[in-house]
Enzyme design. Structure first.
Site, PDB file in Angstrom:
ATOM      1  N   HIS A 194     -26.924   6.724  -8.530  1.00  0.00           N
ATOM      2  CA  HIS A 194     -27.410   8.090  -8.303  1.00  0.00           C
ATOM      3  C   HIS A 194     -28.389   8.103  -7.128  1.00  0.00           C
ATOM      4  O   HIS A 194     -28.326   8.989  -6.265  1.00  0.00           O
ATOM      5  CB  HIS A 194     -28.104   8.629  -9.557  1.00  0.00           C
ATOM      6  CG  HIS A 194     -27.203   9.344 -10.501  1.00  0.00           C
ATOM      7  ND1 HIS A 194     -26.322   8.677 -11.324  1.00  0.00           N
ATOM      8  CD2 HIS A 194     -27.035  10.674 -10.760  1.00  0.00           C
ATOM      9  CE1 HIS A 194     -25.658   9.567 -12.054  1.00  0.00           C
ATOM     10  NE2 HIS A 194     -26.071  10.780 -11.735  1.00  0.00           N
ATOM     11  N   HIS A 241     -32.969   4.489 -15.513  1.00  0.00           N
ATOM     12  CA  HIS A 241     -33.280   3.498 -14.489  1.00  0.00           C
ATOM     13  C   HIS A 241     -34.766   3.196 -14.443  1.00  0.00           C
ATOM     14  O   HIS A 241     -35.599   4.066 -14.722  1.00  0.00           O
ATOM     15  CB  HIS A 241     -32.833   3.981 -13.106  1.00  0.00           C
ATOM     16  CG  HIS A 241     -31.356   3.943 -12.902  1.00  0.00           C
ATOM     17  ND1 HIS A 241     -30.659   2.779 -12.739  1.00  0.00           N
ATOM     18  CD2 HIS A 241     -30.442   4.947 -12.842  1.00  0.00           C
ATOM     19  CE1 HIS A 241     -29.377   3.059 -12.588  1.00  0.00           C
ATOM     20  NE2 HIS A 241     -29.218   4.366 -12.644  1.00  0.00           N
TER      21      HIS A 241
END
Length: 427
Positions: A194, A241
């Protein structure tokens, strides 16, 4: 000197990877777990880096103390709250994974504005955004820009997914992290794709258009930075993350653009004009897919990578066909830089009609190809198709299904949909 630098670098990496920073950011943004959890969503226990040095004894005692503290906090919170308004709204994790069946745990949202903001941010790196954004550029803005942007997207996403399967680092552990999203929890974490796409797409869009279109450059820079920061923060907010994953994703994306960017013009010209381009496009994308799929266990990574390669191959093939038949031709160099047309109700209506009709065609294409390819491939390889979820986890099914389906979607996006538009007066 070198040994001290190496030790300091390792400590910095461990610090940036610590899930406590993710959990702290989530609490700052108003995300709270509704109940304590003892395990990761992907099955790995939470261990601090410093606990490894003493055999985990301190970590066990700390986790016991933290668990008791959380239990007390949950009990006190339950006693104090008489409804959702007392501490926030109870929410289910986003986008349940239909393949793994992972639904995650409930959590509390105390700041709905940030929740919706970061939900929007994380969607800027998901399939729905890509199937809307790239076609919109093709049909409503500039096919030249969209072709080259897709090439960059394929590079970045493919290399990012392959790198994840090389490092094989797990997602931030839960606890302490709350899994606001679980769809990608089965994938590895390092680097954040991302973050890579949110760096590569706006930056490449800026670099490709700054000398081609007339617009305020500082506005483009501001939008690119805002896009990147929003997506990166959203991945930490979602619990997907660590800070290290995000930083590595941004830097990795910049490195890919720096190395491969100068070849962008050559690749686009080759895809359009070379007589053997279709053969090389298909064989290269298939070869990259077969080379990369060496997973130790199944995850969504393999299917996503095949999906990206299939889309890239379909769009590259469509650019070759368009060049041959004269569909969506590039304006001559003498017309550059291009000026945005004035916004009128007629222009807005035509763009909206193109977008709605085009997306309907693409979604219908995906649905039809999915319904046709999965049973066909299952029959071809002798895999039972009564349980589609299990069938799709077989590489023999997943790769052809994703590649053929999204290759057709990509081809239709750049060729078939504009072809339809040209015949009904929308182009």
């Amino acid at each position: 000197m070198a040994g001290g630098f190496k030790a300091g670098f390792v400590r910095l990496m461990q610090y940036l990877q610590d899930p406590e920073h993710v959990a702290r950011f989530q609490r700052l943004c108003g995300v709270r777990a509704t109940e304590p959890r003892d395990r990761l969503g992907n099955g790995a226990p939470y261990v601090r880096h410093e606990d490894v040095q003493n055999g985990g004894g301190d970590g066990i005692r700390r986790r016991d103390a933290e668990k008791e503290k959380r239990n007390n906090g949950v009990a006190n919170g339950a006693a104090a709250c008489t409804g959702d308004d007392a501490m926030g709204s109870t929410v289910k994790p986003m986008r349940r994974n239909s393949l793994t069946g992972d639904v995650g745990q409930d959590f509390l949202i105390e700041n709905k504005l940030l929740y919706y903001l970061f939900t929007f941010g994380t969607e800027l790196g998901n399939e729905l955004f890509y199937i809307s954004f790239f076609p919109y550029l093709m049909w409503g803005v500039d096919a030249f820009v969209s072709r080259r942007l897709v090439v960059v997207w394929v590079w970045v996403m493919y290399l990012g997914q392959c790198t994840k399967d090389v490092f094989r680092w797990p997602r931030p552990s839960s606890p302490p992290v709350v899994k606001v999203e679980v769809f990608y929890n089965s994938e590895y974490s390092m680097p954040s794709t991302h973050a890579m796409s949110s760096t590569a797409i706006p930056l490449s869009l800026l670099l490709i258009t700054c000398s081609r279109w007339e617009y305020p450059l500082m506005l483009g820079v501001f939008l690119a930075v805002t896009w990147c920061v929003l997506v990166c923060l959203s991945r930490i907010y979602m619990g997907m993350h660590s800070i290290l994953d995000i930083i590595a994703g941004v830097l990795y994306s910049l490195l890919i653009i720096l190395i491969f960017g100068p070849a962008l013009d050559t690749i686009d010209t080759f895809n359009q004009t070379h007589p053997y381009a279709p053969v090389l496009i298909v064989s290269l994308h298939l070869g990259l897919g077969l080379f990369s799929f060496t997973l130790d266990t199944w995850s969504t990574s393999r299917g996503d990578t095949a999906q990206i390669l299939g889309s890239g191959a379909g769009i590259a093939l469509a650019s070759h066909v368009n060049y041959k038949v004269g569909l969506l031709p590039d304006p001559p160099m003498s017309m550059l830089p291009l000026q945005p047309p004035p916004f009128t109700l007629s222009l807005i209506g035509i763009c909206a009609l193109r977008f709605i009709l085009g997306v309907i065609i693409l979604l219908a294409t995906r649905a039809v190809m999915k319904a046709l390819t999965i049973p066909l491939v299952c029959r071809l390889f002798g895999i039972p198709s009564n349980d589609v979820r299990k069938a799709r986890q077989h590489m023999e099914v997943e790769l052809p299904y994703r590649y053929i389906t999204y290759g057709t979607v990509g081809f239709n996006a750049l060729f078939f949909v504009p072809f339809v538009f040209s015949h009904i007066g929308l182009l």
